[in-house]
Write an enzyme that holds these catalytic residues in place. Structure first.
Site, PDB file in Angstrom:
ATOM      1  N   ASP A 197      -6.456   1.367   1.301  1.00  0.00           N
ATOM      2  CA  ASP A 197      -6.429   1.476   2.753  1.00  0.00           C
ATOM      3  C   ASP A 197      -7.803   1.083   3.281  1.00  0.00           C
ATOM      4  OD1 ASP A 197      -8.072   3.584   2.111  1.00  0.00           O
ATOM      5  OD2 ASP A 197      -6.982   5.085   3.277  1.00  0.00           O
TER       6      ASP A 197
ATOM      7  N   LYS B 260       0.829  -1.211   0.000  1.00  0.00           N
ATOM      8  CA  LYS B 260       0.000   0.000   0.000  1.00  0.00           C
ATOM      9  C   LYS B 260       0.864   1.262   0.000  1.00  0.00           C
ATOM     10  CE  LYS B 260      -1.440   2.427   3.290  1.00  0.00           C
ATOM     11  NZ  LYS B 260      -1.925   2.997   4.560  1.00  0.00           N
TER      12      LYS B 260
END
Length: 217
Positions: free
Chosen positions: A147, A129
């Protein structure tokens, strides 16, 4: 309420409608993490794991004033970094990772942030991420980072039923034009942060409601 049965063509059409609405609502969507360089963005994104952007933004001005670049941070000890980020969760672990990250940047990349996801993910404290966020926000490299906000909205909008961030990202990238991937990430984060919240989604004020199968759930 379950997701409707629809083929890829129908889901893509709904995703494009979502995209149009997001562009109207968040035309300048970008990260809310304050930074002045790719290095500072990388540091701020590492700090934001399991922490709010607000807490990171409160800590980084003093941190960056003391350690403005990779070379300065590489010469520090974790103990010297800790006071600047003490208000952020997991600060001891993050201080160690940031110093080690900076040392590797200096040793292997001349202090510059690499533009390869594989290279970024080899840095301490950097996962899929974080690497995707930094590449998109700093260098415009297409990718949809996932997220908690993006994951929640993607499932509520029935754009995916996956649970792993990498799989969610792959599902979203099949639905949205590649040139909009970075925008989609930032816009969904903002919408999840301020409208489609986890506990009390504001469906009555949601521009995505017409395209959301979960709106009546």
């Amino acid at each position: 309420m379950g997701c409707p049965r629809e083929g890829l063509k129908e889901r893509k059409a709904r995703a494009l409608a979502v995209l149009r609405a997001l562009k109207e609502a968040y035309p300048g969507a970008r990260t809310e993490l304050k930074h002045n360089s790719p290095f500072q963005l990388l540091v701020a994104t590492v700090l934001s794991a399991q922490a709010t952007d607000r807490s990171v933004n409160e800590a980084t001005p003093a941190l960056f004033a003391r350690f403005p670049d990779a070379k300065a941070l590489a010469e520090a000890t974790p103990e010297e970094v800790e006071p600047y980020i003490r208000r952020i969760g997991l600060y001891k672990t993050k201080a160690k990772n940031l110093v080690a990250l900076a040392q590797r940047l200096v040793a292997e990349y001349g202090g510059e942030v690499p533009r390869s996801k594989e290279a970024l993910m080899r840095l301490p404290g950097v996962g899929w991420k974080t690497a995707t966020v930094v590449l998109g926000a700093a260098f415009g490299v297409p990718g949809i980072a996932v997220d908690t906000h993006v994951a929640r909205l993607s499932r509520r909008l029935c754009l995916t039923e996956a649970k792993r961030p990498e799989k969610i990202g792959a599902d979203l990238e099949r639905l949205f034009p590649k040139g909009d991937w970075v925008f989609v990430h930032h816009a969904l984060v903002l919408h999840g942060r301020y409208v489609c919240t986890a506990r009390r989604p504001r469906c009555g004020a949601c521009v995505l409601a017409p395209f959301c199968p979960s709106r009546e759930a």
